[in-house]
Design an enzyme around this catalytic site. Structure first.
Site, PDB file in Angstrom:
ATOM      1  N   SER A 123       0.824  -1.193   0.000  1.00  0.00           N
ATOM      2  CA  SER A 123       0.000   0.000   0.000  1.00  0.00           C
ATOM      3  C   SER A 123       0.868   1.256   0.000  1.00  0.00           C
ATOM      4  CB  SER A 123      -0.955  -0.031   1.205  1.00  0.00           C
ATOM      5  OG  SER A 123      -1.924   0.994   1.127  1.00  0.00           O
ATOM      6  N   GLU A 222      -1.511  -3.215  -8.016  1.00  0.00           N
ATOM      7  CA  GLU A 222      -2.758  -3.526  -7.314  1.00  0.00           C
ATOM      8  C   GLU A 222      -3.239  -2.285  -6.589  1.00  0.00           C
ATOM      9  OE1 GLU A 222      -3.325  -3.830  -3.790  1.00  0.00           O
ATOM     10  OE2 GLU A 222      -1.346  -3.019  -3.342  1.00  0.00           O
ATOM     11  N   HIS A 291      -3.704  -5.270  -1.377  1.00  0.00           N
ATOM     12  CA  HIS A 291      -5.089  -5.180  -0.916  1.00  0.00           C
ATOM     13  C   HIS A 291      -5.880  -6.359  -1.468  1.00  0.00           C
ATOM     14  CE1 HIS A 291      -3.555  -0.983  -0.935  1.00  0.00           C
ATOM     15  NE2 HIS A 291      -4.242  -0.904   0.201  1.00  0.00           N
TER      16      HIS A 291
END
Length: 324
Positions: A123, A222, A291
């Site tokens: 992230s 992602e 995620h």
């Protein structure tokens, strides 16, 4: 469409790839919060899981949160620099993502990154990982964090995949494989260097001194909570910025909370097929990377790998990500 590509991207000319020592049982790891704070309950659960894995865990520094940051920029930067300089700490594991890692990037971070350490996260932590690759040629690990994966446990929904974690941070040989558990959108096989991270964070490096060089890469991308048209916009930015030129293959996450807003309108999968299909390189969609609601894979970034886009897809790691 089937693509067959064979190439290996190298590190910046004259700069060797730098790999950390393997994390073995008894190694000391430190939790650090480069972005947003994690709840006490989740942090405690994540630390307990890391101890189950056999690590000595240094809890995150206790700081006063500042808005959506775990602490002030100065405090977060100082803590990261301290941990990088602490010879007793072999690994750094992010507490969680959120936002704020970009505040830590700069010359002082590059100067402190002397001896490579295992750095694990995903992230928003992509900012730090890309910086350490572009500026210092560190191999890092895109995987679970203390309060975002480890806290839920191995093999659990919202947890992490233990085999890929152990292989990534502990396997000093080459030739091991990561089952991607996705779907081959564009078939074929390609060799390249694994690079990437959260889609919007990778995009945010464009125009900075640590802009991710994607040429020759197997690109891992992602994200979460984006509408398909927003993913379309980011991928078109990649294309128009030249970031898809010379890419050897692509591994895509499963993009949770990214459903089409109107029934019958394009899905994320549709967008990826339309924009990435014409590249003619192998593409796997729907891998549990970053995620995801499934047990999260750990993927070493900065090493050469082979993407086999058949069935659910496989990554073969062609060189060790760690040294003994």
């Amino acid at each position: 469409m089937t693509a067959n590509v064979s190439a290996s991207s190298g590190a910046r000319s004259g700069t060797a790839v730098r790999k950390p020592n393997a994390l073995e049982r008894g190694a000391r790891v430190a939790a650090f919060a480069p972005a947003s704070p994690g709840s006490e309950e989740k942090v405690a659960a994540g630390i307990a899981e890391l101890r189950r894995l056999g690590f000595i865990v240094e809890p995150p520094a206790v700081e006063q949160p500042e808005g959506y940051f775990a602490a002030s920029g100065e405090a977060r930067r100082a803590e990261l620099l301290r941990l990088l300089g602490n010879k007793k700490v072999a690994g750094l594991i992010g507490v969680r993502g959120g936002y704020g890692s970009n505040y830590l990037l700069g010359a002082d971070l590059a100067g402190a990154a002397r001896e490579p350490k295992v750095v694990i996260g995903f992230s928003d932590l992509s900012s730090v990982q890309i910086f350490l690759w572009q500026q210092c040629r560190w191999v890092t690990f895109y995987g679970p964090m203390v309060a975002a994966g480890f806290n839920t446990g191995a093999g659990a929904t919202g947890g992490y995949d233990e085999p890929s974690l152990r292989s990534s941070i502990g396997e000093s040989g080459a030739g091991w494989k990561i089952p991607l558990r996705g779907e081959a959108l564009i078939g074929g096989q390609a060799d390249g260097r694994l690079l990437g991270g959260a889609l919007t964070i990778v995009e945010a490096t464009f125009g900075t001194p640590w802009e991710l060089d994607t040429h020759g890469a197997i690109l891992v991308l992602e994200d979460r909570a984006m509408k398909p048209y927003q993913i379309d916009r980011v991928l078109m930015h990649f294309k128009q910025a030249g970031k898809l030129e010379g890419v050897k293959g692509i591994v895509l996450g499963d993009f949770p909370e990214c459903e089409a807003p109107v029934a019958g309108s394009p899905t994320v999968r549709d967008v990826c097929v339309r924009i990435l299909g014409p590249l003619g390189v192998p593409v796997v969609f729907g891998a549990p990377i970053g995620h995801t609601l499934r047990p999260m894979l750990t993927v070493p970034l900065g090493v050469n790998a082979r993407l086999d886009a058949r069935g659910e897809g496989t990554l073969e790691i062609l060189e060790a990500a760690v040294t003994q």
